[in-house]
Design an enzyme around this catalytic site. Structure first.
Site, PDB file in Angstrom:
ATOM      1  N   ASP A  95      89.142  65.914  20.697  1.00 27.61           N
ATOM      2  CA  ASP A  95      88.550  64.577  20.780  1.00 27.61           C
ATOM      3  C   ASP A  95      87.044  64.707  20.557  1.00 27.61           C
ATOM      4  O   ASP A  95      86.276  64.938  21.491  1.00 27.61           O
ATOM      5  CB  ASP A  95      88.857  63.959  22.141  1.00 27.61           C
ATOM      6  CG  ASP A  95      88.470  62.485  22.195  1.00 27.61           C
ATOM      7  OD1 ASP A  95      88.046  61.933  21.154  1.00 27.61           O
ATOM      8  OD2 ASP A  95      88.613  61.886  23.280  1.00 27.61           O
ATOM      9  N   SER A  96      86.635  64.595  19.292  1.00 30.18           N
ATOM     10  CA  SER A  96      85.221  64.808  18.966  1.00 30.18           C
ATOM     11  C   SER A  96      84.620  63.615  18.222  1.00 30.18           C
ATOM     12  O   SER A  96      83.416  63.572  18.008  1.00 30.18           O
ATOM     13  CB  SER A  96      85.067  66.083  18.136  1.00 30.18           C
ATOM     14  OG  SER A  96      85.905  66.043  16.995  1.00 30.18           O
ATOM     15  N   LYS A  97      85.443  62.656  17.823  1.00 29.61           N
ATOM     16  CA  LYS A  97      84.976  61.405  17.195  1.00 29.61           C
ATOM     17  C   LYS A  97      83.934  61.675  16.110  1.00 29.61           C
ATOM     18  O   LYS A  97      82.904  61.018  16.056  1.00 29.61           O
ATOM     19  CB  LYS A  97      84.462  60.434  18.260  1.00 29.61           C
ATOM     20  CG  LYS A  97      85.536  60.083  19.302  1.00 29.61           C
ATOM     21  CD  LYS A  97      85.101  59.015  20.287  1.00 29.61           C
ATOM     22  CE  LYS A  97      86.193  58.619  21.265  1.00 29.61           C
ATOM     23  NZ  LYS A  97      86.647  59.680  22.180  1.00 29.61           N
ATOM     24  N   ARG A  98      84.224  62.622  15.225  1.00 28.63           N
ATOM     25  CA  ARG A  98      83.300  62.977  14.164  1.00 28.63           C
ATOM     26  C   ARG A  98      83.275  61.896  13.093  1.00 28.63           C
ATOM     27  O   ARG A  98      84.248  61.137  12.924  1.00 28.63           O
ATOM     28  CB  ARG A  98      83.694  64.320  13.538  1.00 28.63           C
ATOM     29  CG  ARG A  98      83.659  65.519  14.496  1.00 28.63           C
ATOM     30  CD  ARG A  98      82.335  65.674  15.205  1.00 28.63           C
ATOM     31  NE  ARG A  98      82.222  66.943  15.919  1.00 28.63           N
ATOM     32  CZ  ARG A  98      81.711  67.074  17.139  1.00 28.63           C
ATOM     33  NH1 ARG A  98      81.287  66.015  17.817  1.00 28.63           N
ATOM     34  NH2 ARG A  98      81.607  68.264  17.709  1.00 28.63           N
TER      35      ARG A  98
ATOM     36  N   ASP B 100      80.447  57.960  21.752  1.00 26.92           N
ATOM     37  CA  ASP B 100      81.582  58.011  22.669  1.00 26.92           C
ATOM     38  C   ASP B 100      81.265  57.160  23.889  1.00 26.92           C
ATOM     39  O   ASP B 100      80.160  56.647  24.015  1.00 26.92           O
ATOM     40  CB  ASP B 100      81.892  59.461  23.059  1.00 26.92           C
ATOM     41  CG  ASP B 100      83.385  59.671  23.262  1.00 26.92           C
ATOM     42  OD1 ASP B 100      84.008  58.895  24.027  1.00 26.92           O
ATOM     43  OD2 ASP B 100      83.939  60.600  22.654  1.00 26.92           O
TER      44      ASP B 100
END
Lengths: 275, 275
Positions: A95-98, B100
């Protein structure tokens, strides 16, 4: 059928009979005191949680910020390696939302799939389709795209009306049609917005899996989340819980407590999924 | 006046007489062969580039993906430390495009400002104001928010018309008003879209600095970028170039070549900024 990623996820749901995703947001400040003397306290914590819960989940989600903020990349690598070696059927989500352009996005894809060896990664769609393509090209890996997030501020952009529909609906449509040539896309939709979950499921149909955070600490309603988010097979969801499971107890029984909470959540989800 | 970050940036423009930002996208596969035998080849490469160009730039931008994809976090830390110790007036931007929610955003703020000690970080606005707040709370640090990016796919979301204006205009307005209580916001706007640069400068006024990538390899037009993006003081821009400067030569004269390209870009920018 479908891509390797969809197949692997179907397999994980089937073997575990579970749509629970345990989030290993293993904040060093919140893990039990007695573990902190260890050389790799986060890995030791994760290992115990994984052994206690792996048979009851379809996936583990690792929030990279809890590792990168304290230079604990090696413990993140070891955690993923431990899951792969011992529980190869469970999906590992980084879960890094790149989100970045062309040649940089390629570096992030290497980070996700070569360095950390995740099965899937979370991605931010703000930069558009070409920023996602380097990830989508890994056809056996999942690209899990932010659609409608679980936080209050999500409305600032995601709820704006663009050509008579909300921005998150635009994202859902682009993701499920234009961007999904390799059949490896999933969407992130917060459990705190069950009405939106239903709407998005209607828009994208049965094939797109949803990663659903927001149960527990954030207050999402489980019954409506499951009923509105499931597909017509009664699956289609990875319902993520982090703090409510991994920090269920701060004592030496933390892993046992996590197992208990995981089974409770699994059974509640399955109860609503059949209705 | 303004916050420490705006003050520091004004100071950097003034001391260097430059709006050039050199991007240390130091791809291990592209640095000169003779450096690769070193234990820390990327740091050695960066050090030479920094020494050659620091007096000619207002900022350095470090794209974290080129470091995290190859486990080179330590060389990223050493590079920033080297800049801080030797060229304390130059702004250091961590280009990580983080985004995030709540407690995770706090971890990313720690990554940016405590672990890496950057002066500013790039951020993705898709998750809304509350996802940016943990960064904005660091009032002496810059939060550089993606507005209109330089890639072709930027149009997929950013150009959608929301309530009669494009999404990137919404972002520019939110950023320059609602989110900017601490006066530490900048915006990312690609040089490949000079018309949009002009429009956004008109919307946000003089006070918001722009980080402008897209010159050089991506084909942005420098004259229109400067004319349309500058504020009424003739500043307001950090114009970023990476490959065109740091890989100007692949031989032992790479640092000298980088210096030459930096000075050339600086002088061109200053020429247009006065007109």
């Amino acid at each position: 059928m479908g891509s390797n990623f969809y197949y692997k996820l179907e397999n994980a749901w089937s073997i575990s009979n579970s749509m629970v995703c345990v989030g290993l947001d293993s904040d060093i400040n919140k893990i039990p005191e007695f573990l902190k003397a260890s050389e790799d306290p986060i890995f030791q914590f994760n290992k115990s949680i994984i052994d206690a819960t792996a048979k009851e989940v379809c996936s583990f989600k690792l929030q990279i910020a809890f590792y990168s903020s304290i230079s604990a990349e090696q413990q993140l690598i070891e955690t993923i390696q431990y899951i792969k070696e011992n529980y190869p059927d469970v999906i590992v989500i980084l879960d890094s939302k790149r989100g970045d352009i062309g040649n940089t996005a390629e570096q992030y894809a290497l980070e996700s799939f070569t360095r950390y060896k995740a099965d899937a990664v979370t991605l931010n769609p703000y930069l558009g389709g070409d920023s996602l393509q380097p990830f989508l090209n890994y056809s056996d890996k999942g690209s899990i795209i932010l659609c409608r997030t679980s936080n209050p501020g999500a409305k600032d952009l995601q709820d704006l009306i663009c050509d008579e529909e909300k921005l998150y609906i635009k994202v859902a449509k682009l993701a499920s049609t234009q961007w999904n040539a390799n059949k490896n896309i999933s969407l992130v939709i917060g459990a705190t917005y069950p009405k939106e979950l239903k709407e998005i499921r209607q828009v994208v149909g049965d094939n797109i899996p949803f990663l659903v955070p927001g149960i527990g600490a954030q207050g999402g309603d489980l019954e409506n989340t499951v009923k509105n988010g499931k597909n017509s097979n009664g699956t289609g969801l990875m319902i993520s819980s982090s703090r409510g499971i991994i920090f269920a107890s701060s004592g030496s029984d933390f892993a046992e407590a996590a197992k208990k909470e995981t089974i409770k959540l699994k059974e509640e989800i399955n109860y609503y999924a059949c209705r």
